[in-house]
Design an enzyme around this catalytic site. Sequence first.
Site, PDB file in Angstrom:
ATOM      1  N   CYS A  34    -125.436  53.681  45.734  1.00 53.69           N
ATOM      2  CA  CYS A  34    -125.557  52.378  46.147  1.00 53.69           C
ATOM      3  C   CYS A  34    -124.142  52.455  46.691  1.00 53.69           C
ATOM      4  O   CYS A  34    -122.998  52.686  46.141  1.00 53.69           O
ATOM      5  CB  CYS A  34    -125.846  51.005  45.299  1.00 53.69           C
ATOM      6  SG  CYS A  34    -125.333  49.784  45.868  1.00 53.69           S
ATOM      7  N   THR A  35    -124.113  51.857  47.823  1.00 54.48           N
ATOM      8  CA  THR A  35    -122.691  51.932  48.664  1.00 54.48           C
ATOM      9  C   THR A  35    -121.586  50.901  48.027  1.00 54.48           C
ATOM     10  O   THR A  35    -120.397  51.017  48.414  1.00 54.48           O
ATOM     11  CB  THR A  35    -122.777  51.664  50.379  1.00 54.48           C
ATOM     12  OG1 THR A  35    -123.477  50.290  50.391  1.00 54.48           O
ATOM     13  CG2 THR A  35    -123.565  52.656  50.972  1.00 54.48           C
ATOM     14  N   THR A  69    -126.145  51.349  54.066  1.00 50.99           N
ATOM     15  CA  THR A  69    -126.895  51.252  52.826  1.00 50.99           C
ATOM     16  C   THR A  69    -127.769  52.244  52.224  1.00 50.99           C
ATOM     17  O   THR A  69    -128.232  52.791  53.156  1.00 50.99           O
ATOM     18  CB  THR A  69    -127.452  49.845  52.603  1.00 50.99           C
ATOM     19  OG1 THR A  69    -128.283  49.639  51.530  1.00 50.99           O
ATOM     20  CG2 THR A  69    -127.995  49.540  53.859  1.00 50.99           C
ATOM     21  N   GLN A 122    -136.136  41.789  50.116  1.00 49.56           N
ATOM     22  CA  GLN A 122    -136.269  43.091  49.056  1.00 49.56           C
ATOM     23  C   GLN A 122    -136.832  42.548  48.079  1.00 49.56           C
ATOM     24  O   GLN A 122    -137.895  43.268  47.460  1.00 49.56           O
ATOM     25  CB  GLN A 122    -134.896  43.498  48.811  1.00 49.56           C
ATOM     26  CG  GLN A 122    -134.136  44.002  49.956  1.00 49.56           C
ATOM     27  CD  GLN A 122    -132.754  44.454  49.589  1.00 49.56           C
ATOM     28  OE1 GLN A 122    -132.144  44.129  48.719  1.00 49.56           O
ATOM     29  NE2 GLN A 122    -132.032  45.631  50.274  1.00 49.56           N
ATOM     30  N   MET A 150    -124.921  44.819  54.176  1.00 50.90           N
ATOM     31  CA  MET A 150    -125.554  44.850  53.165  1.00 50.90           C
ATOM     32  C   MET A 150    -124.990  45.925  52.110  1.00 50.90           C
ATOM     33  O   MET A 150    -125.432  46.909  51.747  1.00 50.90           O
ATOM     34  CB  MET A 150    -127.021  45.758  53.750  1.00 50.90           C
ATOM     35  CG  MET A 150    -127.764  45.110  54.777  1.00 50.90           C
ATOM     36  SD  MET A 150    -128.876  45.980  55.571  1.00 50.90           S
ATOM     37  CE  MET A 150    -128.113  46.863  56.548  1.00 50.90           C
TER      38      MET A 150
END
Length: 232
Positions: free
Chosen positions: A197-198, A83, A52, A10
């Site tokens: 946010c990764t 995530t 989402q 993700m």
Amino acid sequence: MKTIGLLGGMSWESTLSYYKIINETVKARLGGLNSAKISLYSVNFSEIEEMQHQGRWDETARILADAAEGVEKAGADFLLICTNTMHKVAPAIEEKLSIPLLHIADATAEKLIAAGIKKVGLLGTAFTMEQDFYKGRLTDKYGIEVVVPDQDDRKTVHNIIYQELCKGEINDQSREDYLTIINKLKEAGAEAVILGCTEIALLVQQSHTSVPLFDTTAIHAEMAVQWALAKD
């Protein structure tokens, strides 16, 4: 060494960063041919992303909780959700587990506190920037004040994540847009900025700005190694 459980995909772009950082950190700590013991389940992000944006969070929670159970059954001693955004459903995932969850906001907060940061800017998906599951945890549990970009800038940050970074696309103009937004957060009083946010660290690194950046991917992954190597 404990087995690190990763709930990834993700997107897979940032999960790759987790895998690399964890193994590099283990090698740096232990030397030789040492690498991390990892149990990884990688979901299809297209399915998660659709849910989402449709607000079907209960469905994402069921998918991720089932996946997390699989990670535990595969031998993981604790779990990371790779995530920031999907920590919105972390409580539902924790309910299904008998192993601990290493929460990304907790790991980040510990780093902020150690650095003496009391007011921080937050970049991430619109869900992370606008909803309370992440900001509220930083404020309520750790007393850290959080500021986010204005509505137009939040839209810019969000769109670049989903339309570019999650697809592995790195654009110079998008980096400049992010740096402009980071400077605005500094002007609003932020002492540092969380790359919440990764995928963001794929685009913006500390070398690009004088504003202190806290990369949640690196922080989360490095703390996972601490947990894995800690003596009980």
